[in-house]
Design a protein around this motif. Structure first.
Motif, PDB file in Angstrom:
ATOM      1  N   ASP A  76      54.911 -13.258 -34.233  1.00 52.74           N
ATOM      2  CA  ASP A  76      55.727 -14.441 -33.937  1.00 52.74           C
ATOM      3  C   ASP A  76      54.921 -15.560 -33.300  1.00 52.74           C
ATOM      4  N   LEU A  77      53.656 -15.300 -33.011  1.00 54.50           N
ATOM      5  CA  LEU A  77      52.859 -16.293 -32.288  1.00 54.50           C
ATOM      6  C   LEU A  77      51.843 -16.971 -33.200  1.00 54.50           C
ATOM      7  N   ASP A  78      51.554 -18.217 -32.894  1.00 47.61           N
ATOM      8  CA  ASP A  78      50.582 -18.953 -33.691  1.00 47.61           C
ATOM      9  C   ASP A  78      49.161 -18.569 -33.299  1.00 47.61           C
ATOM     10  N   LYS A  79      48.280 -18.776 -34.247  1.00 49.88           N
ATOM     11  CA  LYS A  79      46.938 -18.215 -34.119  1.00 49.88           C
ATOM     12  C   LYS A  79      46.173 -18.707 -32.895  1.00 49.88           C
ATOM     13  N   GLY A  80      46.215 -19.975 -32.614  1.00 53.76           N
ATOM     14  CA  GLY A  80      45.404 -20.469 -31.509  1.00 53.76           C
ATOM     15  C   GLY A  80      46.161 -20.557 -30.199  1.00 53.76           C
ATOM     16  N   SER A  81      47.440 -20.153 -30.197  1.00 57.03           N
ATOM     17  CA  SER A  81      48.312 -20.456 -29.069  1.00 57.03           C
ATOM     18  C   SER A  81      47.914 -19.718 -27.793  1.00 57.03           C
ATOM     19  N   GLN A  82      48.375 -20.283 -26.700  1.00 56.48           N
ATOM     20  CA  GLN A  82      48.111 -19.675 -25.399  1.00 56.48           C
ATOM     21  C   GLN A  82      48.916 -18.392 -25.240  1.00 56.48           C
ATOM     22  N   ALA A  83      50.090 -18.387 -25.839  1.00 62.43           N
ATOM     23  CA  ALA A  83      50.934 -17.191 -25.771  1.00 62.43           C
ATOM     24  C   ALA A  83      50.225 -16.010 -26.424  1.00 62.43           C
ATOM     25  N   LEU A  84      49.523 -16.277 -27.491  1.00 61.78           N
ATOM     26  CA  LEU A  84      48.770 -15.221 -28.159  1.00 61.78           C
ATOM     27  C   LEU A  84      47.701 -14.662 -27.234  1.00 61.78           C
ATOM     28  N   GLU A  85      47.022 -15.570 -26.565  1.00 63.60           N
ATOM     29  CA  GLU A  85      45.994 -15.153 -25.606  1.00 63.60           C
ATOM     30  C   GLU A  85      46.587 -14.205 -24.556  1.00 63.60           C
ATOM     31  N   LYS A  86      47.763 -14.581 -24.077  1.00 59.19           N
ATOM     32  CA  LYS A  86      48.423 -13.757 -23.058  1.00 59.19           C
ATOM     33  C   LYS A  86      48.804 -12.392 -23.614  1.00 59.19           C
ATOM     34  N   LEU A  87      49.331 -12.400 -24.821  1.00 56.08           N
ATOM     35  CA  LEU A  87      49.719 -11.135 -25.443  1.00 56.08           C
ATOM     36  C   LEU A  87      48.499 -10.241 -25.629  1.00 56.08           C
ATOM     37  N   GLN A  88      47.417 -10.865 -26.055  1.00 51.82           N
ATOM     38  CA  GLN A  88      46.181 -10.110 -26.266  1.00 51.82           C
ATOM     39  C   GLN A  88      45.736  -9.450 -24.953  1.00 51.82           C
ATOM     40  N   GLN A  89      45.807 -10.213 -23.893  1.00 56.66           N
ATOM     41  CA  GLN A  89      45.456  -9.652 -22.578  1.00 56.66           C
ATOM     42  C   GLN A  89      46.372  -8.498 -22.214  1.00 56.66           C
ATOM     43  N   ARG A  90      47.646  -8.678 -22.493  1.00 56.82           N
ATOM     44  CA  ARG A  90      48.593  -7.615 -22.161  1.00 56.82           C
ATOM     45  C   ARG A  90      48.279  -6.348 -22.929  1.00 56.82           C
ATOM     46  N   MET A  91      47.944  -6.522 -24.198  1.00 53.95           N
ATOM     47  CA  MET A  91      47.587  -5.354 -25.001  1.00 53.95           C
ATOM     48  C   MET A  91      46.371  -4.654 -24.413  1.00 53.95           C
ATOM     49  N   GLU A  92      45.401  -5.431 -24.004  1.00 53.03           N
ATOM     50  CA  GLU A  92      44.202  -4.829 -23.401  1.00 53.03           C
ATOM     51  C   GLU A  92      44.556  -4.033 -22.153  1.00 53.03           C
ATOM     52  N   ILE A  93      45.365  -4.634 -21.317  1.00 51.32           N
ATOM     53  CA  ILE A  93      45.761  -3.949 -20.082  1.00 51.32           C
ATOM     54  C   ILE A  93      46.511  -2.654 -20.402  1.00 51.32           C
TER      55      ILE A  93
END
Lengths: 207, 207
Positions: B173-190
């Motif tokens: 649901d998130l766009d490729k360069g978006s900040q929300a994506l960055e946050k989700l990626q971090q959450r996945m890592e955690i």
DNA sequence: ATTTTCAGTGTACAACCGTTGACTTAAACA
DNA sequence: TGTTTAAGTCAACGGTTGTACACTGAAAAT
């Protein structure tokens, strides 16, 4: 004998129940037709529009009811204050019971969390997020995660909710007394214990 | 100029691509009609039956192709042998890229994992299970989980796969360069780090 | 007592659906 | 070269869909 408002609310409820029933019977929500719902609610198709503008509209109303079901689960869990040693196993068992008692809601939630319209998905996700915050507050109140940093505690609770949600579709495919269900339940317990253990050891690691 | 078999396979592929395209555009798979697929594949509706008996049949064929996409991801991951310290962050980034490169497949997978017919669901689940086993073999080969008991290692890998799958719908649901994506990626890592940490501390706990 | 409101009805229509059976036509085969 | 095979075509069917429109009748408001 009954006021107009009462009648209206009753029909509205019938429409929502009919939709839920059809979903529980195996249809995907996006595939349930207005006419089918109306028929099941013992109402003429065009009557649907007196209550909802859209199937999406009805879906959002169902999400609202869903939140009640989740809150109800929360209340049940709070009453069962148990030995912290067994809290995970007990909570999983409680959850499984609640899923079987409110099957249609969880079928709907599982489906729409990944498949529905963008708005429905967003709506359900925020519901789960709210639920995670409730869980965090409860666990803090019980002094179960007080030793954790605040952000880790929140992250932990979100992950607990997601883990449970992630296992729900499979749970819904299993029969109540089956051995497969027993295995799934065990797997959920292990997953949750792993997550808790990970959170507990977070600070002491080099992150 | 072209053999009959080639032509047939091409049409078959066109039908599958058309279905995938319609799903990617937002429709739920169970809501995509045979006629619509045929139109998009530039073929008359009845031609569909020369290739598939059913929409379910087409769905299963898509799952087979999906397994290729997952294997491809695995291969990419193997080539990128990196510093174990960064392996989680790198793997998540790799996965996110792969999802964006094969968007329609992951939309389909996410949808059908929870919403499809019983057979489709089961099929995708077993695909993920196979994938988890592959992951386990790889991590053992890299000596990353050798210190863990065998069953815990397997459980860990399954949980890794499920964690990733669980985050995929939101990712889509998130766009490729978006900040929300960055946050989700971090959450996945955690989340993944928590799971690994939990597994690592499993034995030393009193279970 | 009269008027207004509005949930539920009934009819109707155009669009789309899955699936059938008989057909064409070009590649594969003998 | 003649015959067979089968992917793709075409027309047609009965059924379902969403929704517009005009309506009824009883509860609510005046």
């Amino acid at each position: 004998m009954s006021t107009r408002l009462e009648k209206k609310l009753k029909t509205r409820h019938n429409l929502m129940s009919a939709a839920l029933k059809l979903v529980e019977e195996g249809q995907h929500f996006s595939n349930v037709s207005i006419r089918e719902i109306a028929k099941n609610a013992q109402v003429v198709p065009t009557s649907f529009y007196r209550h909802f503008t859209d199937m999406d509209d009805l879906g959002l109303a169902l999400v609202d009811e869903l939140s009640l079901v989740l809150r109800q689960l929360m209340r049940k869990a709070r009453q069962e204050v148990v030995n912290p040693k067994l809290i995970i196993a007990n909570s999983v068992a409680l959850y499984v019971d609640h899923v079987y008692e409110n099957r249609s809601f969880f079928v709907f939630m599982s489906q729409e969390l990944t498949g529905g319209s963008a708005r429905l998905r967003e709506s359900i996700r925020s519901e789960l997020l709210y639920f995670a915050n409730e869980l965090a507050a409860d666990l803090k109140r019980l002094n179960l995660i007080n030793h954790l940093p605040l952000d880790i505690a929140d992250q932990l609770c979100l992950q607990v909710i997601m883990t449970v949600a992630m296992n729900t579709p499979e749970l819904l495919d299993l029969d109540k007394g089956s051995q497969a269900l027993e295995k799934l339940q065990q797997r959920m317990e292990i997953q949750l214990r792993m997550v808790f253990l990970g959170a507990a050891n977070w600070s002491s690691s080099k992150n």
